[in-house]
Write a protein that holds these residues in place. Structure first.
Motif, mmCIF file in Angstrom:
data_model
loop_
_atom_site.group_PDB
_atom_site.id
_atom_site.type_symbol
_atom_site.label_atom_id
_atom_site.label_comp_id
_atom_site.label_asym_id
_atom_site.label_seq_id
_atom_site.Cartn_x
_atom_site.Cartn_y
_atom_site.Cartn_z
ATOM 1 N N VAL A 128 0.815 -1.221 0.000
ATOM 2 C CA VAL A 128 0.000 0.000 0.000
ATOM 3 C C VAL A 128 0.845 1.267 0.000
ATOM 4 O O VAL A 128 0.304 2.379 0.015
ATOM 5 N N HIS A 129 2.179 1.108 -0.008
ATOM 6 C CA HIS A 129 3.064 2.276 -0.049
ATOM 7 C C HIS A 129 4.129 2.084 -1.124
ATOM 8 O O HIS A 129 5.335 2.043 -0.823
ATOM 9 N N PRO A 130 3.716 1.972 -2.390
ATOM 10 C CA PRO A 130 4.703 1.755 -3.452
ATOM 11 C C PRO A 130 5.574 2.991 -3.681
ATOM 12 O O PRO A 130 5.101 4.124 -3.566
ATOM 13 N N ASP A 131 6.842 2.759 -4.007
ATOM 14 C CA ASP A 131 7.717 3.882 -4.329
ATOM 15 C C ASP A 131 7.640 4.179 -5.825
ATOM 16 O O ASP A 131 6.876 3.560 -6.569
ATOM 17 N N VAL A 132 8.436 5.119 -6.282
ATOM 18 C CA VAL A 132 8.395 5.543 -7.682
ATOM 19 C C VAL A 132 8.746 4.380 -8.615
ATOM 20 O O VAL A 132 8.114 4.189 -9.662
ATOM 21 N N ALA A 133 9.775 3.588 -8.235
ATOM 22 C CA ALA A 133 10.190 2.472 -9.089
ATOM 23 C C ALA A 133 9.054 1.471 -9.273
ATOM 24 O O ALA A 133 8.810 0.979 -10.389
ATOM 25 N N THR A 134 8.354 1.167 -8.189
ATOM 26 C CA THR A 134 7.236 0.227 -8.280
ATOM 27 C C THR A 134 6.111 0.792 -9.132
ATOM 28 O O THR A 134 5.532 0.091 -9.976
ATOM 29 N N LEU A 135 5.792 2.071 -8.931
ATOM 30 C CA LEU A 135 4.721 2.695 -9.710
ATOM 31 C C LEU A 135 5.072 2.726 -11.195
ATOM 32 O O LEU A 135 4.201 2.491 -12.053
ATOM 33 N N LEU A 136 6.333 2.998 -11.511
ATOM 34 C CA LEU A 136 6.749 3.004 -12.913
ATOM 35 C C LEU A 136 6.634 1.606 -13.519
ATOM 36 O O LEU A 136 6.201 1.449 -14.676
ATOM 37 N N ALA A 137 7.013 0.591 -12.750
ATOM 38 C CA ALA A 137 6.906 -0.785 -13.245
ATOM 39 C C ALA A 137 5.448 -1.166 -13.492
ATOM 40 O O ALA A 137 5.113 -1.778 -14.514
ATOM 41 N N LEU A 138 4.560 -0.792 -12.564
ATOM 42 C CA LEU A 138 3.135 -1.085 -12.732
ATOM 43 C C LEU A 138 2.555 -0.338 -13.931
ATOM 44 O O LEU A 138 1.743 -0.880 -14.689
ATOM 45 N N ALA A 139 2.985 0.913 -14.104
ATOM 46 C CA ALA A 139 2.513 1.695 -15.246
ATOM 47 C C ALA A 139 2.983 1.070 -16.558
ATOM 48 O O ALA A 139 2.237 1.040 -17.549
ATOM 49 N N ALA A 140 4.219 0.571 -16.580
ATOM 50 C CA ALA A 140 4.743 -0.066 -17.787
ATOM 51 C C ALA A 140 3.940 -1.311 -18.140
ATOM 52 O O ALA A 140 3.657 -1.580 -19.315
ATOM 53 N N ILE A 141 3.556 -2.076 -17.119
ATOM 54 C CA ILE A 141 2.736 -3.267 -17.360
ATOM 55 C C ILE A 141 1.386 -2.876 -17.951
ATOM 56 O O ILE A 141 0.923 -3.454 -18.946
ATOM 57 N N ALA A 142 0.745 -1.879 -17.338
ATOM 58 C CA ALA A 142 -0.569 -1.446 -17.809
ATOM 59 C C ALA A 142 -0.489 -0.903 -19.236
ATOM 60 O O ALA A 142 -1.332 -1.223 -20.091
ATOM 61 N N LEU A 143 0.541 -0.079 -19.506
ATOM 62 C CA LEU A 143 0.690 0.501 -20.839
ATOM 63 C C LEU A 143 0.989 -0.581 -21.878
ATOM 64 O O LEU A 143 0.414 -0.583 -22.978
ATOM 65 N N GLY A 144 1.884 -1.502 -21.524
ATOM 66 C CA GLY A 144 2.221 -2.581 -22.450
ATOM 67 C C GLY A 144 1.018 -3.446 -22.777
ATOM 68 O O GLY A 144 0.795 -3.822 -23.941
ATOM 69 N N ALA A 145 0.212 -3.764 -21.760
ATOM 70 C CA ALA A 145 -0.979 -4.583 -21.984
ATOM 71 C C ALA A 145 -1.993 -3.842 -22.849
ATOM 72 O O ALA A 145 -2.600 -4.418 -23.763
ATOM 73 N N ALA A 146 -2.179 -2.536 -22.571
ATOM 74 C CA ALA A 146 -3.160 -1.753 -23.329
ATOM 75 C C ALA A 146 -2.738 -1.626 -24.795
ATOM 76 O O ALA A 146 -3.568 -1.800 -25.703
ATOM 77 N N LEU A 147 -1.457 -1.337 -25.044
ATOM 78 C CA LEU A 147 -0.986 -1.216 -26.419
ATOM 79 C C LEU A 147 -1.066 -2.550 -27.160
ATOM 80 O O LEU A 147 -1.459 -2.601 -28.338
ATOM 81 N N SER A 148 -0.702 -3.631 -26.478
ATOM 82 C CA SER A 148 -0.766 -4.954 -27.106
ATOM 83 C C SER A 148 -2.200 -5.322 -27.462
ATOM 84 O O SER A 148 -2.467 -5.878 -28.542
ATOM 85 N N ALA A 149 -3.134 -5.021 -26.556
ATOM 86 C CA ALA A 149 -4.538 -5.307 -26.832
ATOM 87 C C ALA A 149 -5.044 -4.470 -28.008
ATOM 88 O O ALA A 149 -5.801 -4.961 -28.860
#
Length: 320
Positions: free
Chosen positions: A279-300
């Protein structure tokens, strides 16, 4: 009994797993009652919360696998025995957990007395047996594909991710450096960077102050329940989005979801091992999660824009 089974067809699914599901439903109800009338706590939570959580998780596992195994047309005998062994192993695990709750102590990582150590070793062995049995059952699913490639992908990737999530539990078993230095009789922990029992999320107990390996472990184990829902969403979408009426496109979307889910488990495991609360992600974690979401959205988006020439309509909610 035959007429009763015809009226309730779910009773004809894998019988040992269905009996386990009934027992777990009763244990959930019992544990909720225990949380109401028993004021004891363990690692910062009501002592009966553990059996409630584990029983509910096993209930979902048992129902899912009973349903899947009932649909096999090949490897039925091997799969039946694998399901039966898994049911027995899970029953042993919950018996140990409940016994330790009644005794007022913890079941996991507990070497404080010879009895506690023996019960933990029995439970740990049963978990390994369940994992192996689930692997065999998963192999049966792989060897008996359906006619729809999207459904095959949902079953196969869901089973594989579930096995991976269960295996992540092994990260909790080794004693921490602090436990080794102190010669502690508690060997192993859910939390990274802090002792178990600190501040955590309600009911779940996942640490809000340190890393918690239960997060990827739980989400991974229940991938097998997530992916049928992903499949239903894709099939429902095929009624409204012409590009999704292609069987190949639906399979591609399920594969993209599986890749994103696997990446999410990797990030959550990395986050926990760094001692960081979910529940307290740092910048690195948030960037990794954003990359996953963006990659999945673009692939779809690419998958939906790609023209497919084979269109296969699949009834919503049909069996996997």
């Amino acid at each position: 009994m035959t007429a009763f089974s015809q009226q309730f067809p779910a009773l004809s699914w894998h019988r040992p797993l269905m009996l386990l599901a009934v027992a777990m439903a009763l244990l959930v109800a019992w544990s909720i009652g225990g949380m109401i009338i028993d004021d004891r706590t363990s690692t910062g939570l009501p002592i009966w919360a553990k059996s409630a959580k584990f029983a509910f998780s096993v209930l979902i596992y048992a129902l899912t696998w009973a349903w899947l195994l009932a649909q096999l047309t090949r490897w039925q005998r091997v799969a039946w025995w694998a399901g039966t062994v898994a049911a027995l192993g899970l029953a042993v695990e919950l018996i140990v957990i409940t016994t330790q709750i009644v005794r007022g102590t913890t079941s996991h990582f507990n070497f404080t007395t010879p009895l506690n150590a023996a019960l933990w070793e029995i439970m740990g062995s049963s978990i390994v047996v369940v994992w192996i049995a689930t692997l065999v059952a998963s192999a049966a699913l792989f060897a008996d594909p359906t006619a729809d490639p999207a459904r095959n992908a949902a079953i196969r990737y869901g089973a594989a991710l579930s096995l991976a999530g269960a295996a992540l539990g092994m990260l909790m078993v080794p004693p921490t450096a602090e436990q080794r230095a102190a010669g502690s009789a508690i060997r192993g922990a859910h939390t990274v960077g802090l002792a178990d029992g600190g501040p955590g999320l309600p009911i779940l107990g996942w640490s809000t102050a340190g890393g918690d390996l239960r997060v990827p472990h739980f989400l991974g184990m229940h991938a097998l329940q997530v992916f049928p829902l992903v499949l239903l969403a894709v099939e429902y979408g095929s009624r409204r989005i012409p590009a999704m009426r292609s069987a190949a496109t639906r399979r591609t979307l399920v594969v993209i979801a599986a890749a994103a889910y696997a990446a999410l488990l990797a990030v959550l495991t990395w986050q926990a091992l760094r001692g960081q609360s979910v529940v307290h992600p740092d910048v690195a974690t948030l960037l990794a999660l954003a990359a996953i979401a963006l990659g999945a959205a673009l692939s779809a988006a690419v998958a939906l824009r790609t023209k497919k020439f084979v269109v296969q309509r699949v009834p919503i909610g049909a069996g996997l």
